[in-house]
Design a protein around this motif. Structure first.
Motif, PDB file in Angstrom:
ATOM      1  N   GLU A  80       6.690   0.917  -2.088  1.00 17.09           N
ATOM      2  CA  GLU A  80       6.233  -0.167  -2.962  1.00 17.09           C
ATOM      3  C   GLU A  80       6.828  -1.507  -2.541  1.00 17.09           C
ATOM      4  O   GLU A  80       6.107  -2.501  -2.377  1.00 17.09           O
ATOM      5  CB  GLU A  80       6.599   0.134  -4.419  1.00 17.09           C
ATOM      6  CG  GLU A  80       6.102  -0.928  -5.388  1.00 17.09           C
ATOM      7  CD  GLU A  80       6.411  -0.582  -6.839  1.00 17.09           C
ATOM      8  OE1 GLU A  80       5.870  -1.258  -7.726  1.00 17.09           O
ATOM      9  OE2 GLU A  80       7.183   0.368  -7.074  1.00 17.09           O
ATOM     10  N   THR A 118      12.589  10.041  -2.062  1.00 20.21           N
ATOM     11  CA  THR A 118      12.782   8.675  -2.563  1.00 20.21           C
ATOM     12  C   THR A 118      14.195   8.150  -2.428  1.00 20.21           C
ATOM     13  O   THR A 118      14.447   6.997  -2.718  1.00 20.21           O
ATOM     14  CB  THR A 118      12.387   8.599  -4.050  1.00 20.21           C
ATOM     15  OG1 THR A 118      13.162   9.544  -4.785  1.00 20.21           O
ATOM     16  CG2 THR A 118      10.921   8.903  -4.228  1.00 20.21           C
ATOM     17  N   GLN A 124       4.867  -4.560  -0.533  1.00 21.15           N
ATOM     18  CA  GLN A 124       4.870  -5.876  -1.164  1.00 21.15           C
ATOM     19  C   GLN A 124       5.405  -6.933  -0.200  1.00 21.15           C
ATOM     20  O   GLN A 124       4.882  -8.057  -0.135  1.00 21.15           O
ATOM     21  CB  GLN A 124       5.730  -5.857  -2.435  1.00 21.15           C
ATOM     22  CG  GLN A 124       5.711  -7.176  -3.212  1.00 21.15           C
ATOM     23  CD  GLN A 124       4.321  -7.550  -3.673  1.00 21.15           C
ATOM     24  OE1 GLN A 124       3.693  -6.810  -4.422  1.00 21.15           O
ATOM     25  NE2 GLN A 124       3.822  -8.697  -3.236  1.00 21.15           N
ATOM     26  N   ASN A 126      -3.498  -4.145  -3.564  1.00 23.71           N
ATOM     27  CA  ASN A 126      -3.490  -4.333  -5.018  1.00 23.71           C
ATOM     28  C   ASN A 126      -4.036  -3.124  -5.761  1.00 23.71           C
ATOM     29  O   ASN A 126      -3.650  -2.857  -6.899  1.00 23.71           O
ATOM     30  CB  ASN A 126      -4.306  -5.576  -5.385  1.00 23.71           C
ATOM     31  CG  ASN A 126      -3.683  -6.860  -4.869  1.00 23.71           C
ATOM     32  OD1 ASN A 126      -2.485  -6.926  -4.613  1.00 23.71           O
ATOM     33  ND2 ASN A 126      -4.504  -7.888  -4.688  1.00 23.71           N
ATOM     34  N   GLY A 127      -4.923  -2.364  -5.126  1.00 26.53           N
ATOM     35  CA  GLY A 127      -5.525  -1.219  -5.791  1.00 26.53           C
ATOM     36  C   GLY A 127      -4.776   0.080  -5.592  1.00 26.53           C
ATOM     37  O   GLY A 127      -5.106   1.093  -6.219  1.00 26.53           O
ATOM     38  N   GLY A 128      -3.758   0.069  -4.729  1.00 24.64           N
ATOM     39  CA  GLY A 128      -3.018   1.294  -4.444  1.00 24.64           C
ATOM     40  C   GLY A 128      -1.864   1.528  -5.397  1.00 24.64           C
ATOM     41  O   GLY A 128      -1.418   0.616  -6.095  1.00 24.64           O
ATOM     42  N   LYS A 129      -1.390   2.765  -5.435  1.00 30.46           N
ATOM     43  CA  LYS A 129      -0.200   3.123  -6.213  1.00 30.46           C
ATOM     44  C   LYS A 129       0.880   3.499  -5.213  1.00 30.46           C
ATOM     45  O   LYS A 129       0.935   4.626  -4.721  1.00 30.46           O
ATOM     46  CB  LYS A 129      -0.492   4.278  -7.170  1.00 30.46           C
ATOM     47  CG  LYS A 129      -1.463   3.919  -8.281  1.00 30.46           C
ATOM     48  CD  LYS A 129      -1.660   5.084  -9.245  1.00 30.46           C
ATOM     49  CE  LYS A 129      -2.624   4.702 -10.369  1.00 30.46           C
ATOM     50  NZ  LYS A 129      -2.833   5.821 -11.326  1.00 30.46           N
ATOM     51  N   TRP A 130       1.726   2.522  -4.902  1.00 28.30           N
ATOM     52  CA  TRP A 130       2.717   2.686  -3.844  1.00 28.30           C
ATOM     53  C   TRP A 130       4.041   3.166  -4.434  1.00 28.30           C
ATOM     54  O   TRP A 130       4.661   2.472  -5.244  1.00 28.30           O
ATOM     55  CB  TRP A 130       2.905   1.364  -3.113  1.00 28.30           C
ATOM     56  CG  TRP A 130       1.606   0.812  -2.615  1.00 28.30           C
ATOM     57  CD1 TRP A 130       0.831  -0.133  -3.222  1.00 28.30           C
ATOM     58  CD2 TRP A 130       0.909   1.204  -1.436  1.00 28.30           C
ATOM     59  NE1 TRP A 130      -0.300  -0.363  -2.489  1.00 28.30           N
ATOM     60  CE2 TRP A 130      -0.284   0.442  -1.383  1.00 28.30           C
ATOM     61  CE3 TRP A 130       1.177   2.117  -0.413  1.00 28.30           C
ATOM     62  CZ2 TRP A 130      -1.206   0.567  -0.346  1.00 28.30           C
ATOM     63  CZ3 TRP A 130       0.262   2.239   0.617  1.00 28.30           C
ATOM     64  CH2 TRP A 130      -0.908   1.471   0.643  1.00 28.30           C
ATOM     65  N   GLU A 131       4.456   4.349  -4.022  1.00 26.56           N
ATOM     66  CA  GLU A 131       5.687   4.938  -4.542  1.00 26.56           C
ATOM     67  C   GLU A 131       6.893   4.449  -3.748  1.00 26.56           C
ATOM     68  O   GLU A 131       6.762   3.999  -2.616  1.00 26.56           O
ATOM     69  CB  GLU A 131       5.603   6.467  -4.476  1.00 26.56           C
ATOM     70  CG  GLU A 131       4.415   7.038  -5.255  1.00 26.56           C
ATOM     71  CD  GLU A 131       4.350   8.542  -5.158  1.00 26.56           C
ATOM     72  OE1 GLU A 131       5.378   9.188  -5.414  1.00 26.56           O
ATOM     73  OE2 GLU A 131       3.282   9.070  -4.824  1.00 26.56           O
ATOM     74  N   GLU A 186      -2.330   6.285   3.966  1.00 26.70           N
ATOM     75  CA  GLU A 186      -2.436   5.069   3.170  1.00 26.70           C
ATOM     76  C   GLU A 186      -1.783   3.898   3.902  1.00 26.70           C
ATOM     77  O   GLU A 186      -2.322   2.781   3.929  1.00 26.70           O
ATOM     78  CB  GLU A 186      -1.758   5.262   1.803  1.00 26.70           C
ATOM     79  CG  GLU A 186      -2.303   6.414   0.977  1.00 26.70           C
ATOM     80  CD  GLU A 186      -3.730   6.171   0.539  1.00 26.70           C
ATOM     81  OE1 GLU A 186      -4.033   5.057   0.077  1.00 26.70           O
ATOM     82  OE2 GLU A 186      -4.552   7.098   0.661  1.00 26.70           O
ATOM     83  N   PHE A 201       0.297   9.976   2.158  1.00 29.09           N
ATOM     84  CA  PHE A 201       0.830   8.622   2.067  1.00 29.09           C
ATOM     85  C   PHE A 201       0.899   7.949   3.443  1.00 29.09           C
ATOM     86  O   PHE A 201       0.823   6.723   3.547  1.00 29.09           O
ATOM     87  CB  PHE A 201       2.211   8.598   1.394  1.00 29.09           C
ATOM     88  CG  PHE A 201       3.286   9.375   2.091  1.00 29.09           C
ATOM     89  CD1 PHE A 201       3.987   8.844   3.161  1.00 29.09           C
ATOM     90  CD2 PHE A 201       3.616  10.662   1.667  1.00 29.09           C
ATOM     91  CE1 PHE A 201       4.989   9.561   3.794  1.00 29.09           C
ATOM     92  CE2 PHE A 201       4.608  11.383   2.297  1.00 29.09           C
ATOM     93  CZ  PHE A 201       5.303  10.832   3.368  1.00 29.09           C
TER      94      PHE A 201
END
Length: 214
Positions: free
Chosen positions: A123, A6, A127, A114-119, A93, A90
């Motif tokens: 993220e 990250t 967006q 909108n339904g994903g969990k983007w780290e 994804e 990922f």
């Protein structure tokens, strides 16, 4: 999703680059720089399979999508090893976003985002991609429809019905009885009107065919 690196330095924009882009051309150049940086890293690490390189591949694919270069995004995906694709979910994804864009499935694209969990850092990047696609969809609606159902507008821009209504009203469009009436661009006076370029015409015709067939 697999764990991410990250805080990779290679994702940070150069010191001279304004990260708060103020125009479409500046934004395009920023993404071009990100793609070039990711491409160099890819070339310098052939066959390497680790979280950082997988993240680099995903960033490269996203960068190409931001530049509307789906063909090179596909090539970047193909260059990644099957082992890397299996090990780092990922990346899959991110690739799924490409498949929606390739099929011009706007509803599916927005639902998946909108339904994903983007780290981090994906993220913000995802967006940005969604915002870009939403802007393109708004331009498409404005140039293609005299009236369109609010449900279709919501599908195209990836918002709920109420959110879509507020959005179109903020654009100065009229919304009555579940129908939206886009506000057309002002016609220039004092000279010949500028025609749509080939890219715009192709995009409009393809979007209308794809969308109306759903």
């Amino acid at each position: 999703m697999s764990p991410l690196v990250t805080h990779s330095a290679w994702l940070v924009a150069p010191a001279h680059m304004d990260t708060k882009v103020s125009s479409a051309s500046t934004e395009s150049q920023s993404w071009t720089n990100i793609v070039e940086t990711a491409r160099i890293k890819e070339l310098r690490n052939p066959g390497v399979i680790n979280p950082e390189i997988a993240q680099n591949s995903a960033t490269l694919i996203l960068g190409y999508m931001m530049l509307d270069d789906l063909k090179n995004a596909q090539f970047a995906w193909k260059r990644m090893s099957e082992q890397g694709k299996k090990k780092f979910s990922f990346v899959n994804e991110i690739w799924k976003l490409w498949t929606f864009l390739r099929k011009k499935d706007r509803k599916g694209f927005h639902a998946f985002v909108n339904g994903g969990k983007w780290e981090p850092p994906f993220e913000a990047m995802v967006q940005a991609l969604q915002d870009k696609e939403r802007t393109k969809a708004i331009r498409f609606i404005k140039n293609s429809y005299q009236s369109i159902s609010l449900v279709k507008v919501a599908d195209l821009i990836g918002l709920t019905g109420e959110e879509a209504k507020r959005k179109v009203e903020s654009l100065g469009w009229r919304c009555e009885k579940e129908l939206v009436y886009p506000k057309k661009p002002e016609v220039k006076t004092g000279g010949a009107n500028e025609p749509l370029d080939i890219g715009d015409l192709k995009m409009l015709s393809e979007y209308i065919l794809q969308f109306e067939s759903k």
